[in-house]
Motif scaffolding. Structure first.
Motif, PDB file in Angstrom:
ATOM      1  N   ALA A  26       5.653  24.438   3.818  1.00 43.27           N
ATOM      2  CA  ALA A  26       5.479  25.302   4.989  1.00 43.27           C
ATOM      3  C   ALA A  26       6.614  25.030   5.973  1.00 43.27           C
ATOM      4  O   ALA A  26       6.543  24.090   6.769  1.00 43.27           O
ATOM      5  N   ILE A  27       7.659  25.840   5.906  1.00 44.40           N
ATOM      6  CA  ILE A  27       8.818  25.669   6.779  1.00 44.40           C
ATOM      7  C   ILE A  27       8.762  26.747   7.864  1.00 44.40           C
ATOM      8  O   ILE A  27       8.688  27.941   7.546  1.00 44.40           O
ATOM      9  N   PRO A  28       8.771  26.371   9.136  1.00 45.65           N
ATOM     10  CA  PRO A  28       8.687  27.372  10.202  1.00 45.65           C
ATOM     11  C   PRO A  28       9.795  28.419  10.092  1.00 45.65           C
ATOM     12  O   PRO A  28      10.941  28.094   9.753  1.00 45.65           O
ATOM     13  N   GLU A  29       9.450  29.644  10.384  1.00 40.39           N
ATOM     14  CA  GLU A  29      10.383  30.771  10.312  1.00 40.39           C
ATOM     15  C   GLU A  29      11.621  30.502  11.165  1.00 40.39           C
ATOM     16  O   GLU A  29      11.531  30.127  12.337  1.00 40.39           O
ATOM     17  N   GLY A  30      12.786  30.648  10.571  1.00 34.86           N
ATOM     18  CA  GLY A  30      14.043  30.507  11.291  1.00 34.86           C
ATOM     19  C   GLY A  30      14.531  29.090  11.478  1.00 34.86           C
ATOM     20  O   GLY A  30      15.642  28.877  11.969  1.00 34.86           O
ATOM     21  N   MET A  31      13.731  28.106  11.109  1.00 32.16           N
ATOM     22  CA  MET A  31      14.117  26.716  11.320  1.00 32.16           C
ATOM     23  C   MET A  31      14.917  26.190  10.135  1.00 32.16           C
ATOM     24  O   MET A  31      14.575  26.427   8.971  1.00 32.16           O
ATOM     25  N   ILE A  32      15.982  25.467  10.435  1.00 30.83           N
ATOM     26  CA  ILE A  32      16.733  24.728   9.421  1.00 30.83           C
ATOM     27  C   ILE A  32      16.400  23.269   9.657  1.00 30.83           C
ATOM     28  O   ILE A  32      16.859  22.649  10.625  1.00 30.83           O
ATOM     29  N   TYR A  33      15.581  22.719   8.783  1.00 29.73           N
ATOM     30  CA  TYR A  33      15.027  21.388   9.003  1.00 29.73           C
ATOM     31  C   TYR A  33      15.840  20.355   8.243  1.00 29.73           C
ATOM     32  O   TYR A  33      15.777  20.267   7.016  1.00 29.73           O
ATOM     33  N   LEU A  34      16.618  19.571   8.999  1.00 28.28           N
ATOM     34  CA  LEU A  34      17.479  18.540   8.414  1.00 28.28           C
ATOM     35  C   LEU A  34      17.047  17.162   8.910  1.00 28.28           C
ATOM     36  O   LEU A  34      17.862  16.325   9.273  1.00 28.28           O
ATOM     37  N   ASP A  35      15.730  16.945   8.905  1.00 27.95           N
ATOM     38  CA  ASP A  35      15.186  15.672   9.373  1.00 27.95           C
ATOM     39  C   ASP A  35      14.123  15.142   8.425  1.00 27.95           C
ATOM     40  O   ASP A  35      13.254  14.360   8.826  1.00 27.95           O
ATOM     41  N   GLY A  36      14.193  15.543   7.171  1.00 28.21           N
ATOM     42  CA  GLY A  36      13.229  15.055   6.184  1.00 28.21           C
ATOM     43  C   GLY A  36      13.370  13.583   5.890  1.00 28.21           C
ATOM     44  O   GLY A  36      12.475  12.982   5.285  1.00 28.21           O
ATOM     45  N   ASN A  37      14.472  12.969   6.310  1.00 23.82           N
ATOM     46  CA  ASN A  37      14.633  11.529   6.186  1.00 23.82           C
ATOM     47  C   ASN A  37      13.919  10.785   7.312  1.00 23.82           C
ATOM     48  O   ASN A  37      13.924   9.550   7.346  1.00 23.82           O
ATOM     49  N   SER A  38      13.281  11.529   8.210  1.00 25.83           N
ATOM     50  CA  SER A  38      12.484  10.945   9.280  1.00 25.83           C
ATOM     51  C   SER A  38      11.023  11.362   9.153  1.00 25.83           C
ATOM     52  O   SER A  38      10.117  10.529   9.235  1.00 25.83           O
ATOM     53  N   LEU A  39      10.792  12.659   8.935  1.00 27.35           N
ATOM     54  CA  LEU A  39       9.449  13.176   8.660  1.00 27.35           C
ATOM     55  C   LEU A  39       9.584  14.404   7.782  1.00 27.35           C
ATOM     56  O   LEU A  39      10.196  15.396   8.189  1.00 27.35           O
ATOM     57  N   GLY A  40       9.018  14.347   6.591  1.00 27.68           N
ATOM     58  CA  GLY A  40       9.066  15.488   5.687  1.00 27.68           C
ATOM     59  C   GLY A  40       8.173  16.619   6.151  1.00 27.68           C
ATOM     60  O   GLY A  40       7.193  16.410   6.882  1.00 27.68           O
ATOM     61  N   VAL A  41       8.492  17.837   5.745  1.00 28.55           N
ATOM     62  CA  VAL A  41       7.683  18.991   6.143  1.00 28.55           C
ATOM     63  C   VAL A  41       6.351  18.984   5.384  1.00 28.55           C
ATOM     64  O   VAL A  41       6.178  18.278   4.389  1.00 28.55           O
ATOM     65  N   ARG A  42       5.437  19.808   5.868  1.00 27.63           N
ATOM     66  CA  ARG A  42       4.093  19.837   5.284  1.00 27.63           C
ATOM     67  C   ARG A  42       4.069  20.651   3.994  1.00 27.63           C
ATOM     68  O   ARG A  42       4.467  21.818   3.992  1.00 27.63           O
ATOM     69  N   PRO A  43       3.560  20.063   2.912  1.00 27.61           N
ATOM     70  CA  PRO A  43       3.259  20.895   1.738  1.00 27.61           C
ATOM     71  C   PRO A  43       2.177  21.914   2.103  1.00 27.61           C
ATOM     72  O   PRO A  43       1.217  21.581   2.812  1.00 27.61           O
ATOM     73  N   LYS A  44       2.338  23.134   1.633  1.00 24.75           N
ATOM     74  CA  LYS A  44       1.354  24.166   1.973  1.00 24.75           C
ATOM     75  C   LYS A  44      -0.056  23.769   1.561  1.00 24.75           C
ATOM     76  O   LYS A  44      -1.028  24.040   2.263  1.00 24.75           O
ATOM     77  N   ALA A  45      -0.188  23.104   0.434  1.00 21.38           N
ATOM     78  CA  ALA A  45      -1.514  22.752  -0.084  1.00 21.38           C
ATOM     79  C   ALA A  45      -2.173  21.613   0.686  1.00 21.38           C
ATOM     80  O   ALA A  45      -3.366  21.342   0.492  1.00 21.38           O
ATOM     81  N   ALA A  46      -1.431  20.952   1.586  1.00 18.98           N
ATOM     82  CA  ALA A  46      -2.000  19.816   2.308  1.00 18.98           C
ATOM     83  C   ALA A  46      -3.145  20.243   3.223  1.00 18.98           C
ATOM     84  O   ALA A  46      -4.129  19.519   3.387  1.00 18.98           O
ATOM     85  N   LYS A  47      -3.016  21.415   3.825  1.00 18.29           N
ATOM     86  CA  LYS A  47      -4.068  21.884   4.741  1.00 18.29           C
ATOM     87  C   LYS A  47      -5.393  22.062   4.012  1.00 18.29           C
ATOM     88  O   LYS A  47      -6.440  21.593   4.486  1.00 18.29           O
ATOM     89  N   ALA A  48      -5.353  22.704   2.874  1.00 15.82           N
ATOM     90  CA  ALA A  48      -6.583  22.930   2.111  1.00 15.82           C
ATOM     91  C   ALA A  48      -7.185  21.610   1.642  1.00 15.82           C
ATOM     92  O   ALA A  48      -8.405  21.428   1.646  1.00 15.82           O
ATOM     93  N   ARG A  49      -6.312  20.676   1.246  1.00 10.98           N
ATOM     94  CA  ARG A  49      -6.821  19.382   0.783  1.00 10.98           C
ATOM     95  C   ARG A  49      -7.464  18.621   1.936  1.00 10.98           C
ATOM     96  O   ARG A  49      -8.533  18.009   1.768  1.00 10.98           O
TER      97      ARG A  49
END
Length: 413
Positions: A26-49
């Motif tokens: 789940a990557i926010p619209e328009g965002m270029i996320y270059l900080d996964g070495n600090s906090l990775g983005v949310r897997p879409k399935a994480a919310k349901a789990r």
């Protein structure tokens, strides 16, 4: 240095064997996320789990879920999944606690294997927690112990027959420089020292082979490249040859040989379970498993190859487009010794990063002047890299970073 166009980047994305995996996040619209070495983005399935655990397992089944939902086994189950990503065997890894606590455990355990030696070799410019934990442990153990700090270029010389434990971070958190795990571990083994590796900036970003390198212990986190969520538990690797011999000091009931026997005195488990201490954070563990399951579908050799291409593309584009704006490359130019991040020094690094974040290019700042960008191959595209540099050029040309709001320090940088 290659000269890239946006069309070149689009073609690289079309040829990318990992491109489809981006849809799992789940990557926010328009965002270029270059900080996964600090906090990775949310897997879409994480919310349901998470909702499944909250509403069904906790909400309806309550304490029965320790058995019916397998809560009690989660540290081992997830540990076996992490093991597949780091070159370990089943039964050699548990997911538990924070990286700092886990480092304390394995340092103490490793020192018991070499009781006649009193020296730990560490990287002086390490992420501070590693050094702080070692310093705190040695204060408890007494004045006879010492830390021999060394940097990348003189680590090999620092390892000799006086050393009890070598404790290194595989990829440097600021520079992204990568240690040669096989060679350094071999030197430690030759000198009779026990090896510990911190994998926080490499697990999930590259292929690792702990057993092939004959590593003794390792720790790492799951909230960076493994996308387990903020504050998700860390992990401990202990080679099977040390099970039942190297005992960690935080002897909680989950590390007991028979936790539900409720014996008065501690009796350690003789397997990887001895590295556990107290009751585990089940909700966080359950969400962490979602990210691990995504990684188990990926080819780690392809992950590493794409990581090297992404970081090289970023370096090339930054030096082509932004060399006049005061950015000085800190990370190695040689991709073979570079992790999945690129760092530059900039005299105004903090406000520059804040201005970038305002334009949806998310990196981070590490004092005194390090601007850091992490590249996560499962969801970072080559066009992301192109577009990020385009926005950075605009920020620097317009002096956006000089605006007062970007020069106000937040608690987290």
């Amino acid at each position: 240095m290659s000269h890239y166009t946006r069309n070149d980047c689009e073609q690289l994305d079309q040829q990318d064997p990992l491109a489809a995996m981006r849809d799992a996040f789940a990557i926010p619209e328009g965002m270029i996320y270059l900080d996964g070495n600090s906090l990775g983005v949310r897997p879409k399935a994480a919310k349901a789990r998470a909702l499944e655990v909250i509403e069904q397992e906790w909400g309806n089944d309550l304490i029965k879920s320790w058995n019916t939902a397998g809560w009690f086994d989660l540290p081992y189950k997830l540990g076996d999944k992490v093991a597949q990503l780091i070159g370990a065997d089943a039964g050699e890894v548990v997911v538990t606690d924070s990286t700092g606590i886990n480092l304390y455990k394995v340092l103490a355990a490793a020192l018991t294997l070499r009781p006649e030696r009193k020296v730990i070799v560490m990287n002086g410019s390490n992420f501070p927690t590693d050094n702080y934990m070692a310093q705190g442990l040695l204060k408890q153990l007494g004045a006879d112990y010492d830390i021999r700090f060394a940097e990348h270029d003189n680590i090999m010389q620092a390892i000799d027959e006086d050393v009890a434990v070598l404790c290194l971070t595989h990829v440097h958190y600021k520079t992204g420089e990568l240690f040669d795990m096989a060679a350094v571990t071999a030197k430690a083994e030759q000198c009779g020292a026990v090896s510990i590796w911190d994998l926080c900036h490499s697990a999930g970003a590259m292929e690792l082979q702990l057993n092939a390198c004959n590593v003794d212990f390792a720790v790492g986190c799951t909230y960076k490249y493994l996308n387990g969520g903020p504050g998700s538990p860390g992990f401990i690797f202990a080679a099977k040859r040390h099970h039942g011999k190297a005992l960690q000091p935080l002897t909680g009931w989950w590390g007991h040989a028979a936790p539900f026997a409720f014996e008065r005195d501690y009796r350690p488990s003789e397997n990887i379970g001895q590295m556990l201490s107290g009751t585990q954070p089940i909700l966080s563990l359950a969400v962490t498993e979602v990210g691990l399951d995504i990684f188990l579908q990926a080819d780690m050799k392809q992950v590493r190859e794409k990581s090297q291409k992404l970081t090289q593309l970023f370096i090339d584009l930054m030096e082509q487009r932004c060399s006049q704006y005061g950015f000085t490359l800190v990370s190695p130019r040689d991709a073979a010794i570079r992790g999945s991040q690129v760092s530059f020094n900039h005299d105004h690094g903090y406000p520059v990063i804040q201005a970038m974040i305002s334009r949806d290019v998310v990196g981070d700042f590490r004092a005194p002047k390090n601007v850091r960008f992490g590249f996560t191959p499962l969801y970072t595209s080559y066009v992301d890299v192109w577009e990020a540099v385009e926005r950075i050029v605009d920020i620097m040309e317009s002096d956006l970073w000089q605006q007062p709001e970007f020069n106000q320090r937040g608690a987290v940088t």
